[in-house]
Design a protein around this motif. Structure first.
Motif, short mmCIF file in Angstrom:
data_model
loop_
_atom_site.label_atom_id
_atom_site.label_comp_id
_atom_site.label_asym_id
_atom_site.label_seq_id
_atom_site.Cartn_x
_atom_site.Cartn_y
_atom_site.Cartn_z
N ARG A 90 41.05 -20.53 80.57
CA ARG A 90 41.99 -21.60 80.97
C ARG A 90 41.23 -22.83 81.44
NH1 ARG A 90 47.27 -20.11 80.92
NH2 ARG A 90 47.79 -17.96 81.48
N GLY A 91 40.15 -22.59 82.17
CA GLY A 91 39.32 -23.69 82.66
C GLY A 91 38.72 -24.50 81.52
N GLU A 92 38.60 -23.88 80.35
CA GLU A 92 38.09 -24.59 79.17
C GLU A 92 39.24 -25.12 78.31
OE1 GLU A 92 35.12 -25.59 78.40
OE2 GLU A 92 33.94 -24.53 79.91
N GLY A 93 40.44 -25.09 78.90
CA GLY A 93 41.59 -25.69 78.21
C GLY A 93 42.23 -24.81 77.14
N LEU A 94 41.94 -23.49 77.18
CA LEU A 94 42.50 -22.59 76.17
C LEU A 94 43.60 -21.73 76.78
CD1 LEU A 94 39.11 -21.40 74.61
CD2 LEU A 94 40.74 -23.00 73.56
N VAL A 95 44.60 -21.41 75.97
CA VAL A 95 45.69 -20.54 76.40
C VAL A 95 45.40 -19.12 75.91
CG1 VAL A 95 48.17 -20.08 76.17
CG2 VAL A 95 47.32 -22.45 76.24
N PRO A 96 45.28 -18.14 76.81
CA PRO A 96 45.00 -16.77 76.35
C PRO A 96 46.18 -16.21 75.55
CG PRO A 96 44.64 -17.00 78.73
CD PRO A 96 45.34 -18.24 78.28
N LEU A 97 45.87 -15.60 74.44
CA LEU A 97 46.88 -14.96 73.60
C LEU A 97 46.42 -13.51 73.48
CD1 LEU A 97 49.36 -15.71 71.93
CD2 LEU A 97 47.87 -16.46 70.10
N VAL A 98 47.11 -12.62 74.20
CA VAL A 98 46.59 -11.27 74.35
C VAL A 98 47.17 -10.33 73.28
CG1 VAL A 98 46.42 -9.29 75.91
CG2 VAL A 98 46.25 -11.61 76.83
N VAL A 99 46.28 -9.62 72.62
CA VAL A 99 46.68 -8.63 71.61
C VAL A 99 46.05 -7.29 71.97
CG1 VAL A 99 46.97 -10.29 69.71
CG2 VAL A 99 44.73 -9.27 70.11
N ASP A 100 46.60 -6.23 71.43
CA ASP A 100 46.05 -4.90 71.69
C ASP A 100 45.24 -4.47 70.47
OD1 ASP A 100 45.50 -2.35 72.49
OD2 ASP A 100 47.59 -1.66 72.54
N THR A 101 43.98 -4.15 70.68
CA THR A 101 43.14 -3.70 69.55
C THR A 101 42.56 -2.32 69.83
OG1 THR A 101 41.25 -4.88 70.50
CG2 THR A 101 42.48 -6.03 68.79
N SER A 102 43.25 -1.54 70.67
CA SER A 102 42.65 -0.27 71.14
C SER A 102 42.26 0.67 69.98
CB SER A 102 43.61 0.44 72.10
OG SER A 102 44.85 0.66 71.46
N GLU A 103 43.04 0.68 68.90
CA GLU A 103 42.67 1.57 67.78
C GLU A 103 41.38 1.11 67.13
OE1 GLU A 103 44.04 4.52 67.14
OE2 GLU A 103 45.29 4.08 68.89
N PHE A 104 41.21 -0.20 66.99
CA PHE A 104 40.02 -0.72 66.31
C PHE A 104 38.78 -0.64 67.18
CE2 PHE A 104 43.82 -2.66 64.53
CZ PHE A 104 43.74 -2.08 63.27
N GLU A 105 39.01 -0.63 68.50
CA GLU A 105 37.88 -0.48 69.43
C GLU A 105 37.23 0.89 69.25
OE1 GLU A 105 39.37 -1.71 73.32
OE2 GLU A 105 40.29 -3.44 72.33
N LYS A 106 37.99 1.86 68.75
CA LYS A 106 37.39 3.17 68.45
C LYS A 106 36.34 3.05 67.35
CE LYS A 106 41.66 5.69 69.58
NZ LYS A 106 42.86 6.32 68.97
N GLY A 107 36.44 1.99 66.55
CA GLY A 107 35.44 1.73 65.52
C GLY A 107 34.37 0.75 65.99
N GLY A 108 34.52 0.27 67.23
CA GLY A 108 33.52 -0.64 67.78
C GLY A 108 33.82 -2.10 67.53
#
Ligand code: ARG
Length: 281
Positions: A252-270
């Protein structure tokens, strides 16, 4: 200067699974929930749409279980010799080498000049696309991670080829095998600022980064493990999976709006969001 893109290349996770261990996040005994993976991938595509980015997809291929990580098969860039070019990767793992021709063909069919470096994997020339090759926003300059997946000789072959395109390449040696690709420990936010997990770099690499960026925002090990540095800054947003309060405040301090997504399945692949795409412009 903000990072702007209008189109992105993805690959649906139809055959995504964790079969072997290519990076320390992978545990084949932890099953992937395919239905959930597809939902998460579709939500990522929606997030790109929200950010004003049009998505394209390469058809998934049976048996190529890591193809969903669409950042790795080619480097896509703009140069003075070729306005839109793609450098096919030489993946370290043979199972992933088979993905590369599908991406090279798609890119050739969509107007990209394919600049094949004929890298010799038997001689240890590895290059893993946007996993390790990160463009400096607004500059003909690529930061090139090496050490675990891309190799020094792969990066130096890339660097030599980029001379003809007037693109400067700065190699960065990675030091912690958990953060095996540059995109797991470094995320450009705009032309002046980036997120970084410093212990993932050698001191020479850190020194190079410190001279190239005005603001390097350090994340802690928990945030690094949670793929904070695998977020994507695009069109005023920062697309990221489960950011901590500290990461939210920084972006936010860099002027960006966080857009949160869930990637938990793909994190199993690293991998998380940055690993799953290649911008086309
Ligand atoms: N399982 C994949 C591999 O190890 C994950 C790749 C993630 N991609 C990335 N750009 N970090 O090759």
């Amino acid at each position: 200067m903000q990072i702007r893109h209008s189109s992105v290349l993805l690959c649906p996770p139809a055959y995504f699974t964790v079969r072997d261990v290519k990076n320390p996040f992978m545990h084949p005994e932890r099953a992937v929930d395919s239905a959930r993976a597809l939902e998460q991938w579709e939500a990522l595509r929606e997030a790109f749409a929200t950010a004003g980015v049009v998505s394209y997809a390469v058809d998934p291929v049976e048996d190529l279980e890591d193809m969903v990580f669409a950042a790795n098969q080619a480097f896509v860039g703009n140069g003075s010799l070729h306005a839109r070019f793609a450098v096919p990767s030489a993946m370290r793992y043979p199972s992933r080498r088979r993905e590369v021709p599908y991406f090279a063909r798609w890119l050739a069919a969509h107007g990209f000049e394919v600049v094949d470096l004929d890298l010799d994997v038997d001689a240890g020339e590895y290059l893993e696309g946007h996993g390790d090759l990160l463009q400096h926003p607004g500059d003909a300059h690529v930061w090139a991670g090496f050490g675990f997946r891309s190799s020094p000789s792969g990066v130096s072959r890339f660097s030599a080829a980029m001379e003809a395109e007037n693109v400067r390449v700065t190699p960065l040696e990675l030091a912690d095998e958990t953060f095996y690709h540059l995109d797991t420990c470094f995320a450009p936010l705009n032309s002046e600022a980036a997120l970084i997990y410093p212990p993932a770099f050698t001191s020479a690499a850190l020194a190079a980064l410190r001279t190239g960026w005005r603001r390097l925002h350090e994340v802690d090990r928990n945030d690094a493990f949670s793929f904070a540095c695998n977020g994507i800054a695009v069109n005023g947003y920062f697309i990221v999976a489960h950011p901590s309060a500290a990461v939210v405040e920084t972006v936010r301090g860099e002027g960006l709006v966080p857009l949160v997504v869930d990637t938990s399945e793909f994190e199993k692949g690293g991998g998380s969001v940055f690993c799953m795409k290649t911008f086309l412009d």
